[in-house]
Design an enzyme around this catalytic site. Sequence first.
Site, mmCIF file in Angstrom:
data_model
loop_
_atom_site.group_PDB
_atom_site.id
_atom_site.type_symbol
_atom_site.label_atom_id
_atom_site.label_comp_id
_atom_site.label_asym_id
_atom_site.label_seq_id
_atom_site.Cartn_x
_atom_site.Cartn_y
_atom_site.Cartn_z
ATOM 1 C CE LYS A 35 -37.758 -28.674 64.166
ATOM 2 N NZ LYS A 35 -36.706 -28.934 63.175
ATOM 3 C CG ASP A 94 -44.488 -19.234 63.048
ATOM 4 O OD1 ASP A 94 -45.635 -19.614 62.732
ATOM 5 O OD2 ASP A 94 -43.458 -19.896 62.783
ATOM 6 C CG ASP A 97 -50.359 -18.715 54.332
ATOM 7 O OD1 ASP A 97 -51.123 -17.900 53.794
ATOM 8 O OD2 ASP A 97 -49.567 -19.412 53.676
ATOM 9 C CE LYS A 125 -47.300 -16.049 54.612
ATOM 10 N NZ LYS A 125 -46.797 -17.087 53.722
ATOM 11 C CG PHE A 145 -42.115 -18.274 52.308
ATOM 12 C CD1 PHE A 145 -43.173 -19.106 52.627
ATOM 13 C CD2 PHE A 145 -40.876 -18.525 52.857
ATOM 14 C CE1 PHE A 145 -42.990 -20.193 53.484
ATOM 15 C CE2 PHE A 145 -40.683 -19.608 53.710
ATOM 16 C CZ PHE A 145 -41.744 -20.439 54.019
ATOM 17 C CG ASP A 152 -38.728 -23.448 58.615
ATOM 18 O OD1 ASP A 152 -39.893 -23.175 58.954
ATOM 19 O OD2 ASP A 152 -38.420 -24.486 57.997
ATOM 20 N NE ARG A 158 -37.096 -23.985 62.351
ATOM 21 C CZ ARG A 158 -38.379 -24.185 62.041
ATOM 22 N NH1 ARG A 158 -39.271 -23.265 62.322
ATOM 23 N NH2 ARG A 158 -38.772 -25.293 61.464
HETATM 24 P P1 IMP Z 1 -51.353 -22.177 57.861
HETATM 25 O O1 IMP Z 1 -51.727 -23.521 58.390
HETATM 26 O O2 IMP Z 1 -51.332 -22.137 56.365
HETATM 27 O O3 IMP Z 1 -52.156 -21.044 58.468
HETATM 28 O O4 IMP Z 1 -49.852 -21.931 58.172
HETATM 29 C C1 IMP Z 1 -49.344 -21.753 59.416
HETATM 30 C C2 IMP Z 1 -47.985 -22.395 59.501
HETATM 31 O O5 IMP Z 1 -47.321 -22.402 58.227
HETATM 32 C C3 IMP Z 1 -47.096 -21.605 60.415
HETATM 33 O O6 IMP Z 1 -47.065 -22.239 61.664
HETATM 34 C C4 IMP Z 1 -45.733 -21.681 59.744
HETATM 35 O O7 IMP Z 1 -45.051 -22.801 60.257
HETATM 36 C C5 IMP Z 1 -46.004 -21.960 58.295
HETATM 37 N N1 IMP Z 1 -45.894 -20.745 57.443
HETATM 38 C C6 IMP Z 1 -46.894 -20.090 56.822
HETATM 39 N N2 IMP Z 1 -46.427 -19.034 56.133
HETATM 40 C C7 IMP Z 1 -45.080 -19.013 56.335
HETATM 41 C C8 IMP Z 1 -44.029 -18.128 55.890
HETATM 42 O O8 IMP Z 1 -44.211 -17.131 55.176
HETATM 43 N N3 IMP Z 1 -42.774 -18.443 56.318
HETATM 44 C C9 IMP Z 1 -42.499 -19.523 57.096
HETATM 45 N N4 IMP Z 1 -43.461 -20.350 57.550
HETATM 46 C C10 IMP Z 1 -44.752 -20.114 57.163
HETATM 47 MG MG MG Z 2 -45.558 -23.551 62.125
#
Ligand code: IMP
Ligand code: MG
Length: 188
Positions: A35, A94, A97, A125, A145, A152, A158
């Site tokens: 979302k 969005d 990470d 990040k 975070f 969210d 959100r």
């Molecule tokens: P990754 O797979 O670790 O790169 O994370 C990406 C997904 O994790 C994003 O689509 C977000 O849904 C969630 N995410 C990562 N960091 C945050 C944060 O600081 N706040 C909220 N959602 C996050």
């Molecule tokens: Mg996500």
Amino acid sequence: MDTVLNERQIEELVARLAREIAIEHQHLMVVGLLKGCLPFMADLSRALCRCGVRLEMGFMRAKSYFGDRSSGHVQLEELMGLTVADKDVLVVDDILDTGHTLRKMHNFLADRGARQVRTCVLLQKEGHNNGVVADYVGTTIADMFVVGYGLDYRECYRELPHIAALGEEERAAVDCGSDPLLLEAGHG
Ligand code: IMP
Ligand code: MG
């Protein structure tokens, strides 16, 4: 909560991203990750239109976070008959990470026959992205975070129009079910 990006700053980043994307693309299949992509995708698609880029839109659901931690395992769900074969696809999320989400999306769309897969995130990040980089990045933030503008914490915050670092108070409010927004909306 401390503001990380205000509405004006987000607007400027989105406009700049659209200009960058429009240099390389005239027509794109934009695939948003629900979302979290929702406000960003809505703003980016209109900014791209202003830059003369024609779009098709599709959505997928990606889930890997529990609270504020990545489980490392990304569940993907195709939504609404997404077809990407022979299309130039731009994945919109969005935040980047650990990079697990974008890596999995890239492989998934390539397997489905996308001609080209590019990726765009509003935020990246600093830290541990496992070598995954997005093609278009709004801005880099410190390893914290954040919530708002689609992001969210356990489905809360959100709807904030800006992006903020999740404060201890707001985290605790959600954890113990006393979040003022939820109470106001009658969900407390
Ligand atoms: P990754 O797979 O670790 O790169 O994370 C990406 C997904 O994790 C994003 O689509 C977000 O849904 C969630 N995410 C990562 N960091 C945050 C944060 O600081 N706040 C909220 N959602 C996050
Ligand atoms: Mg996500």
